[in-house]
Design a protein around this motif. Structure first.
Motif, PDB file in Angstrom:
ATOM      1  N   PRO A 287     -31.651 -36.179 -10.119  1.00  0.00           N
ATOM      2  CA  PRO A 287     -30.455 -35.341 -10.050  1.00  0.00           C
ATOM      3  C   PRO A 287     -30.722 -33.943  -9.506  1.00  0.00           C
ATOM      4  CG  PRO A 287     -30.476 -36.583 -12.090  1.00  0.00           C
ATOM      5  CD  PRO A 287     -31.796 -36.839 -11.434  1.00  0.00           C
ATOM      6  N   ASP A 288     -31.943 -33.433  -9.666  1.00  0.00           N
ATOM      7  CA  ASP A 288     -32.243 -32.082  -9.173  1.00  0.00           C
ATOM      8  C   ASP A 288     -31.970 -31.947  -7.684  1.00  0.00           C
ATOM      9  OD1 ASP A 288     -32.857 -31.069 -11.572  1.00  0.00           O
ATOM     10  OD2 ASP A 288     -35.027 -30.876 -11.243  1.00  0.00           O
ATOM     11  N   ALA A 289     -32.080 -33.067  -6.964  1.00  0.00           N
ATOM     12  CA  ALA A 289     -31.873 -33.027  -5.512  1.00  0.00           C
ATOM     13  C   ALA A 289     -30.428 -32.667  -5.155  1.00  0.00           C
ATOM     14  CB  ALA A 289     -32.243 -34.369  -4.900  1.00  0.00           C
ATOM     15  N   LEU A 290     -29.525 -32.794  -6.140  1.00  0.00           N
ATOM     16  CA  LEU A 290     -28.118 -32.537  -5.863  1.00  0.00           C
ATOM     17  C   LEU A 290     -27.760 -31.059  -6.018  1.00  0.00           C
ATOM     18  CD1 LEU A 290     -26.524 -35.606  -7.727  1.00  0.00           C
ATOM     19  CD2 LEU A 290     -27.444 -35.483  -5.399  1.00  0.00           C
ATOM     20  N   LYS A 291     -28.650 -30.288  -6.623  1.00  0.00           N
ATOM     21  CA  LYS A 291     -28.312 -28.890  -6.937  1.00  0.00           C
ATOM     22  C   LYS A 291     -28.002 -28.076  -5.692  1.00  0.00           C
ATOM     23  CE  LYS A 291     -30.563 -28.424 -11.417  1.00  0.00           C
ATOM     24  NZ  LYS A 291     -31.719 -27.913 -12.166  1.00  0.00           N
ATOM     25  N   ALA A 292     -28.625 -28.424  -4.582  1.00  0.00           N
ATOM     26  CA  ALA A 292     -28.398 -27.663  -3.344  1.00  0.00           C
ATOM     27  C   ALA A 292     -26.958 -27.787  -2.854  1.00  0.00           C
ATOM     28  CB  ALA A 292     -29.360 -28.157  -2.256  1.00  0.00           C
ATOM     29  N   TYR A 293     -26.214 -28.746  -3.417  1.00  0.00           N
ATOM     30  CA  TYR A 293     -24.842 -28.980  -2.951  1.00  0.00           C
ATOM     31  C   TYR A 293     -23.803 -28.518  -3.964  1.00  0.00           C
ATOM     32  CZ  TYR A 293     -27.089 -31.616   0.714  1.00  0.00           C
ATOM     33  OH  TYR A 293     -27.872 -31.962   1.786  1.00  0.00           O
ATOM     34  N   ALA A 294     -24.174 -27.632  -4.854  1.00  0.00           N
ATOM     35  CA  ALA A 294     -23.229 -27.131  -5.865  1.00  0.00           C
ATOM     36  C   ALA A 294     -21.989 -26.547  -5.190  1.00  0.00           C
ATOM     37  CB  ALA A 294     -23.906 -26.077  -6.730  1.00  0.00           C
ATOM     38  N   ASN A 295     -20.825 -26.857  -5.744  1.00  0.00           N
ATOM     39  CA  ASN A 295     -19.536 -26.315  -5.272  1.00  0.00           C
ATOM     40  C   ASN A 295     -19.260 -26.618  -3.797  1.00  0.00           C
ATOM     41  OD1 ASN A 295     -19.066 -24.952  -7.833  1.00  0.00           O
ATOM     42  ND2 ASN A 295     -20.705 -23.563  -7.185  1.00  0.00           N
ATOM     43  N   SER A 296     -19.621 -27.803  -3.345  1.00  0.00           N
ATOM     44  CA  SER A 296     -19.523 -28.096  -1.907  1.00  0.00           C
ATOM     45  C   SER A 296     -18.428 -29.077  -1.517  1.00  0.00           C
ATOM     46  CB  SER A 296     -20.858 -28.686  -1.408  1.00  0.00           C
ATOM     47  OG  SER A 296     -21.891 -27.740  -1.515  1.00  0.00           O
ATOM     48  N   PHE A 297     -18.072 -30.005  -2.395  1.00  0.00           N
ATOM     49  CA  PHE A 297     -17.274 -31.146  -1.935  1.00  0.00           C
ATOM     50  C   PHE A 297     -15.847 -31.145  -2.478  1.00  0.00           C
ATOM     51  CE2 PHE A 297     -21.642 -32.599  -1.520  1.00  0.00           C
ATOM     52  CZ  PHE A 297     -21.620 -33.147  -0.243  1.00  0.00           C
ATOM     53  N   ASP A 298     -14.935 -31.637  -1.633  1.00  0.00           N
ATOM     54  CA  ASP A 298     -13.549 -31.834  -2.056  1.00  0.00           C
ATOM     55  C   ASP A 298     -13.393 -33.163  -2.785  1.00  0.00           C
ATOM     56  OD1 ASP A 298     -12.158 -29.554  -0.546  1.00  0.00           O
ATOM     57  OD2 ASP A 298     -13.304 -30.559   1.035  1.00  0.00           O
ATOM     58  N   PHE A 299     -14.191 -34.143  -2.361  1.00  0.00           N
ATOM     59  CA  PHE A 299     -14.009 -35.503  -2.882  1.00  0.00           C
ATOM     60  C   PHE A 299     -15.361 -36.196  -2.901  1.00  0.00           C
ATOM     61  CE2 PHE A 299     -12.983 -40.050  -2.260  1.00  0.00           C
ATOM     62  CZ  PHE A 299     -11.995 -40.251  -3.205  1.00  0.00           C
ATOM     63  N   LEU A 300     -15.686 -36.749  -4.041  1.00  0.00           N
ATOM     64  CA  LEU A 300     -16.927 -37.522  -4.181  1.00  0.00           C
ATOM     65  C   LEU A 300     -16.576 -38.914  -4.678  1.00  0.00           C
ATOM     66  CD1 LEU A 300     -19.096 -34.801  -5.945  1.00  0.00           C
ATOM     67  CD2 LEU A 300     -19.583 -35.766  -3.689  1.00  0.00           C
ATOM     68  N   ILE A 301     -17.215 -39.907  -4.106  1.00  0.00           N
ATOM     69  CA  ILE A 301     -16.971 -41.270  -4.559  1.00  0.00           C
ATOM     70  C   ILE A 301     -18.311 -41.930  -4.839  1.00  0.00           C
ATOM     71  CG2 ILE A 301     -16.789 -42.104  -2.148  1.00  0.00           C
ATOM     72  CD1 ILE A 301     -14.768 -44.205  -3.199  1.00  0.00           C
ATOM     73  N   SER A 302     -18.448 -42.477  -6.050  1.00  0.00           N
ATOM     74  CA  SER A 302     -19.676 -43.182  -6.408  1.00  0.00           C
ATOM     75  C   SER A 302     -19.448 -44.680  -6.321  1.00  0.00           C
ATOM     76  CB  SER A 302     -20.137 -42.833  -7.813  1.00  0.00           C
ATOM     77  OG  SER A 302     -21.234 -43.681  -8.156  1.00  0.00           O
ATOM     78  N   THR A 303     -20.265 -45.314  -5.507  1.00  0.00           N
ATOM     79  CA  THR A 303     -20.204 -46.770  -5.361  1.00  0.00           C
ATOM     80  C   THR A 303     -21.420 -47.428  -5.999  1.00  0.00           C
ATOM     81  OG1 THR A 303     -21.395 -46.778  -3.252  1.00  0.00           O
ATOM     82  CG2 THR A 303     -19.012 -46.436  -3.164  1.00  0.00           C
TER      83      THR A 303
END
Ligand SMILES: [Zn+2]
Ligand SMILES: [Zn+2]
Length: 403
Positions: A287-303
């Motif tokens: 999960p640490d790899a996701l920190k660089a994208y904080a406050n970045s996305f309008d829509f996230l979809i988990s498949t």
């Protein structure tokens, strides 16, 4: 039918009919729908022999126990009722939900698997016969069927073309009680299937039929939430997990003009994601790899077909962003208030589409030449395909060839 698909009592507030029409129009779907091929055009061919009205005994592929291999068996198909369509199955793709059911990987609250189990719910085939009151199909037409084959037809959601959220409970095409023949029903890894006209979609001419089969579940399951939350040009969309659903989510978000970032655990998929139009593809195992994208996305979809921690993902949403889960089994882990209220973020989960939306979606894909990347296999390769899906070796959907 992915993720939470056996729980058909989600309390999601349905969009009003007016809102649904507005959403469809917003993506050009209303127009696309109006261009759907009329019965008998182009793909209509004479069936090889009259199929009669049934009932039928048909060849199928199923397993006798959770850890058992797939093999041929014979299953019943009911006689046609006035509103039924008999489809001679040409192609049926393998969805991860088929593995969950056949291998009995869903624990409570989902129903136990009945054996023998014949899964399969991404079906494309040729209409072989129709009931006396069927109006949209005739023998020779190409038709598709997905995970859902019946619903009450009367509740608020059914009336509003949201059959997938039927409050009285819809019927899957496998492992759910068969109200006509008794016992439980069997899916699309078979020679033919009987489906009510209302739960059957027309496949426009010119589509690659094998590659279109995955649209019937993987495609509509990723499209429907993008439509509901109105993903649009210029928005930043993140697709988490790039398998059967994920690769279609990429294509569909790119088609809407979104700036798409893929999060995959498989380095070999990075190049594929970019070929499909993603601007970025991020390999992440922690999960640490996701920190660089904080406050970045309008829509996230988990498949992702397994449960993943929610908090690191919601932290990537910007103000009013939405995270939608379409792939995971229970539980949804690690939702934290601090991950939501700071940016008024939302977490939701979604099923496949209603039947009107599914038809509009198929027409939309036909107009834009959107289909799945597939590997065609024979029925005796289903077990091997299951293993390859589990080891992330699918590129990106296996389709069983019943022609
Ligand atoms: Zn599915
Ligand atoms: Zn209903």
């Amino acid at each position: 039918m992915c993720g939470n698909c056996s729980d058909n009592s989600h309390p999601d507030a349905p969009a009003s009919p007016a809102r649904r029409r507005a959403l469809l129009a917003g993506a050009g779907l209303a127009a696309a729908s109006s261009l759907a091929v009329m019965p008998g055009q182009a793909q209509a061919q004479a069936p090889s022999a009259p199929a009669g009205n049934g009932p039928w005994r048909v060849r199928a592929y199923g397993n006798q126990r959770a850890d058992g291999p797939f093999g041929p068996l014979e299953i019943p198909r009911r006689a046609l009722r006035p509103n039924d369509v008999l489809i001679d199955i040409m192609y049926c793709a393998i969805c991860h939900s088929d593995i969950h059911i056949a291998r009995q990987e869903w624990g409570p609250p989902y129903p136990a698997t009945n054996f023998p189990c014949v899964p399969g719910h991404e079906i494309i085939g040729r209409v072989a016969a129709v009931g006396s009151e069927v109006t949209r199909f005739r023998p020779g037409d190409i038709a598709g069927a997905g995970a859902m084959i019946d619903s009450c037809g009367e509740c608020e959601n059914c009336v509003n073309d949201l059959e997938q959220y039927c409050v009285k409970g819809w019927t899957l095409n496998f492992n759910t009680p068969d109200k006509y023949l008794g016992g439980y029903n069997y899916g699309g890894f078979s020679q033919r299937v009987v489906v009510p006209e209302r739960f059957t979609v027309r496949i426009p001419p010119g589509m690659n039929l094998a590659a279109a089969a995955p649209l019937m579940c993987a495609g509509i399951t990723t499209f429907s939430p993008m439509q509901h939350w109105a993903v649009k040009v210029g928005q930043r969309v993140g697709v988490i997990g790039m398998g059967g659903l994920g690769h279609l989510a990429v294509k569909l978000a790119v088609a809407r003009g979104a700036h798409v970032t893929v999060f995959t655990t498989t380095p070999a998929k990075v190049a594929d994601a970019k070929k499909m139009g993603a601007r970025e593809a991020v390999v992440w195992t922690k999960p640490d790899a996701l920190k660089a994208y904080a406050n970045s996305f309008d829509f996230l979809i988990s498949t992702v077909p397994t449960s993943v921690p929610t908090h690191p993902i919601t932290s990537m949403l910007r103000l009013d962003g939405t995270y939608v889960i379409v792939g995971a089994r229970e539980p949804i882990e690690d939702i934290r208030g601090s991950g939501l209220w700071l940016q008024r973020r939302q977490v939701s989960a979604s099923l496949m589409g209603g039947m009107a939306e599914t038809q509009a979606f198929i027409d939309y894909c036909a107009r834009r030449d959107i289909v799945a990347d597939i590997e065609l296999i024979k029925p005796d390769q289903i077990d091997r395909a299951f293993e390859r899906i589990k080891t992330k070796d699918a590129r990106y959907r296996f389709v069983v060839d019943f022609t």
